[in-house]
Write an enzyme that holds these catalytic residues in place. Structure first.
Site, PDB file in Angstrom:
ATOM      1  CB  SER A  15      -0.945   0.017   1.211  1.00  0.00           C
ATOM      2  OG  SER A  15      -0.215   0.004   2.421  1.00  0.00           O
ATOM      3  N   GLY A  17       5.230   3.063   0.086  1.00  0.00           N
ATOM      4  CA  GLY A  17       6.679   2.891   0.067  1.00  0.00           C
ATOM      5  C   GLY A  17       7.196   2.035  -1.067  1.00  0.00           C
ATOM      6  CB  ILE A  18       9.982  -0.415  -1.104  1.00  0.00           C
ATOM      7  CG1 ILE A  18      11.107   0.574  -0.775  1.00  0.00           C
ATOM      8  CG2 ILE A  18      10.489  -1.514  -2.033  1.00  0.00           C
ATOM      9  CD1 ILE A  18      12.253  -0.022   0.021  1.00  0.00           C
ATOM     10  N   GLY A  19       6.916  -1.236  -1.604  1.00  0.00           N
ATOM     11  CA  GLY A  19       5.936  -2.156  -2.166  1.00  0.00           C
ATOM     12  C   GLY A  19       5.069  -1.485  -3.210  1.00  0.00           C
ATOM     13  CE1 TYR A 164      13.840  -3.991  10.738  1.00  0.00           C
ATOM     14  CE2 TYR A 164      16.129  -3.284  10.604  1.00  0.00           C
ATOM     15  CZ  TYR A 164      14.891  -3.458  10.003  1.00  0.00           C
ATOM     16  OH  TYR A 164      14.713  -3.110   8.676  1.00  0.00           O
TER      17      TYR A 164
END
Length: 276
Positions: A15, A17-19, A164
């Protein structure tokens, strides 16, 4: 394969950014894009919903299927994959983009945040790929592309934010294993990571530690992903690509157009040596 026309991409976290950038780049080829993400109503800090992204995909020439999905929910993942196959007739490409981040040391990492990163980053990547595997086995040029860094045991990457780092390296170890496991099926499994920090809405979640002016836009990752996903799957697997290196191999020499502010220095992303 020169483009992704007619191919179906299942993109987690599509939905924003990079995607979203990868989705729009594929849409320009006339691809079918499944936008599997949680956001259906605007977030106060992170703009962009699956419906917004779907409208953009179609405006760019692609076909879109927005699906609200929390990849931590196994049953929901299975159902989303079923809907994608029913709608588009199959799945050719999986892009594991969804990710949770908290750059905190151990005392400041609450266990609910630890669990979130492990469940979204590592477990979610595994769950989505596993659910899509039967469809990928039937595809003509199947690819799994995971947004994760080159595997490393350098303590420098672990010390500042153990949880992380483990979650992202876990995604990369999935790629390492899948490249071998899926070889006999002709399914490519690769990872892609940015050379520099990318300007996405998620930067706001880092408390101003990184300024957009020192970043590149998501388009560089999208262009690199496109270059990878159009390669023959049987000849391109088990790689831990860096976006800039992929594009240099494509003949790109000038990267200034990807900079948010070409006059400002760029910050290297996590897990990438500054001189690489």
């Amino acid at each position: 394969m020169e483009n992704l026309g007619g191919k179906t991409l299942f993109i987690s976290g599509g939905s924003r950014g990079i995607g979203r950038a990868i989705a729009l780049r594929a849409a320009r080829d006339g691809a079918n894009v499944v936008l599997a993400a949680k956001t259906v109503t605007p977030h106060p800090k992170l703009p962009g919903t699956i419906e917004d992204a779907a409208a953009e995909v179609e405006a760019h020439g692609g076909r879109a299927l927005p699906l609200q999905l929390d990849i931590r929910d196994d049953a929901a993942v299975t159902e989303a994959v079923r809907k994608a196959e029913d709608h588009f007739g199959g799945i050719d490409i999986v892009v594991n983009n969804a990710s949770a981040i908290s750059l905190t040391p151990t005392p400041d990492t609450e266990m609910k945040r630890f669990d979130l990163m492990m469940q979204v980053n590592m477990r979610g990547t595994f769950a989505v790929t596993r659910a899509c595997l039967p469809a990928l086995k039937k595809a003509a040029n199947p690819h799994v592309l995971t947004l994760s860094p080159p595997p490393s045991l350098d303590p420098a990457w672990y010390g500042p934010h153990v949880a992380y780092t483990i979650s992202k390296m876990g995604m990369s170890l999935c790629v390492l294993g899948w490249a071998e496991e899926f070889r006999s099926f002709g399914i490519a499994a690769n990872a892609l990571w940015p050379r520099t920090v990318i300007d996405t809405a998620a930067l706001a979640m880092l408390g101003g530690a990184v300024q957009p002016k020192n970043c590149r836009t998501p388009q560089i990752v999208a262009d690199a992903a496109h270059a990878i996903l159009t390669r023959p799957a049987k000849d391109c697997s088990g790689n831990f690509f860096i976006d800039e290196e992929v594009l240099r191999a494509q003949g790109v020499e000038d990267f200034s157009g990807y900079a948010v502010d070409p006059s400002e220095p760029l910050l290297p992303d996590l897990f990438v040596a500054s001189d690489s």
